[in-house]
Enzyme design. Sequence first.
Site, PDB file in Angstrom:
ATOM      1  N   PRO A 149       1.483   2.403  -3.833  1.00 25.89           N
ATOM      2  CA  PRO A 149       0.807   1.201  -4.600  1.00 25.89           C
ATOM      3  C   PRO A 149      -0.259   0.288  -4.038  1.00 25.89           C
ATOM      4  O   PRO A 149      -0.485  -0.547  -4.602  1.00 25.89           O
ATOM      5  CB  PRO A 149       2.095   0.202  -4.694  1.00 25.89           C
ATOM      6  N   SER A 150      -0.612   0.800  -2.810  1.00 29.34           N
ATOM      7  CA  SER A 150      -1.293   0.006  -2.048  1.00 29.34           C
ATOM      8  C   SER A 150      -2.973  -0.163  -2.473  1.00 29.34           C
ATOM      9  O   SER A 150      -3.324   1.122  -3.033  1.00 29.34           O
ATOM     10  CB  SER A 150      -1.405   0.086  -0.549  1.00 29.34           C
ATOM     11  N   CYS A 151      -3.781  -1.100  -2.323  1.00 30.27           N
ATOM     12  CA  CYS A 151      -5.155  -0.834  -2.561  1.00 30.27           C
ATOM     13  C   CYS A 151      -5.749  -0.324  -1.472  1.00 30.27           C
ATOM     14  O   CYS A 151      -6.906  -0.973  -0.699  1.00 30.27           O
ATOM     15  CB  CYS A 151      -5.688  -2.439  -2.857  1.00 30.27           C
ATOM     16  N   ASP A 152      -5.505   0.921  -1.235  1.00 29.35           N
ATOM     17  CA  ASP A 152      -6.360   1.662  -0.175  1.00 29.35           C
ATOM     18  C   ASP A 152      -6.202   3.169  -0.886  1.00 29.35           C
ATOM     19  O   ASP A 152      -5.317   3.789  -1.058  1.00 29.35           O
ATOM     20  CB  ASP A 152      -5.236   1.657   1.208  1.00 29.35           C
ATOM     21  N   ASN A 189      -0.800  -4.856   2.378  1.00 34.42           N
ATOM     22  CA  ASN A 189      -1.197  -5.490   1.450  1.00 34.42           C
ATOM     23  C   ASN A 189      -0.116  -6.433   0.691  1.00 34.42           C
ATOM     24  O   ASN A 189       0.021  -6.650  -0.682  1.00 34.42           O
ATOM     25  CB  ASN A 189      -1.211  -4.334   0.185  1.00 34.42           C
TER      26      ASN A 189
END
Length: 390
Positions: free
Chosen positions: A336-339, A380
């Site tokens: 789910p992370s913004c990476d 995050n």
Amino acid sequence: MTMQFAAPQGLGASAPVSTFDAVVETAMFDQPTLVISLDRVEQQYHALKAGLGRADIHYAVKANPAPEVIARLVAVGSHFDAASRGEIELCLAQGARPYEISFGNTIKRAADVAYAHSVGVTLFAADAAEELDKIAQHAPGAQVYIRLIVETSQADWPLSRKFGCDRDMALELLDRARDLGLQAVGFSFHVGSQTRRAAMWGPTLDEMHKIWHAATEAGHNLTLLNIGGGFPAFYGQDIEAPTDYAASVMDQVSARFGEVARVMAEPGRGLVAEAGAIVAEVMLASRKSARDLHRWVYLSIGRFSGLAETDGEAIRYQISTPRDGDPMGPCVLAGPSCDSADVLYEKQPVLLPLSLSAGDRVVIRNCGAYTSSYSSVGFNGFPPLAVMVV
């Protein structure tokens, strides 16, 4: 812990349902949660011990450091492989005795060596001259074993670069340890993580025996052989039953080394992986375009919140959902992370139900090892992996 749950979907009303299975299938969580069965940990311990026989099990604490897991293993007679002061303190707090703990990390702070010595830990690993100097200064007279580098691993994850030294240096280190007043008792090695068949140990044991023989020929009275970890868990590919696997490894050890006074084994993954499951959920199922061959399915857990071992798609976890009876199709699985690195499986897509959508429950099986211990602290803003022990 006593909890009441409905029978998991697909089980009859009269079917026996363990607390672990019921929690995994029906309990509600507000964040990804690792559920660990202590009974399954104990069962695996006894299965491995039955095959290892005279070898002492030193559980690799790093695999899963839940205090309840350590306490249960203390109760059944396990010893422990600790990598830090924190892990030593954890084991002692759960009732382990100092002489049952090996400080197996070859990279230790001097202050931590001194601490371990002060509380009664007597066995230390080393693979460098400076490390021996450190141990001699802060744990005078301690027992040490030299970690050997393994260059013949057939494991899924070889561990051949960061730890260990070669034959010539190992012999020099035994001499140095003796000159420093330490007890140079033997060697250790690690055949590699997830060595799926016992026969794969053969080439490594052959090389280790050559070094052992050279050391004894040089006049060293070796009494300890630490065969490390490598005991596998089931991730979809066939593996041997734990007792048969461990017995085969010990047969190979005995054939080469004879009756060594003391043999140690350090299972981590092979002891706790199959005792755990992560309960998570689908956050989004989508495609990037009408031409996209595969869906993208995003989970509430990713690489930075517990699934670090999906790096390189080396560990392929088994995944189940309540929709598994529906038509299936390939998908890219991501966290789910913004990476952009938070992609779990893309080179080899995962088959999941086509009907999956946001909010659906997902259970990741056999992930009791290296998930909670690898979980980041709030990357995050997502919380670290929660742990529930039953």
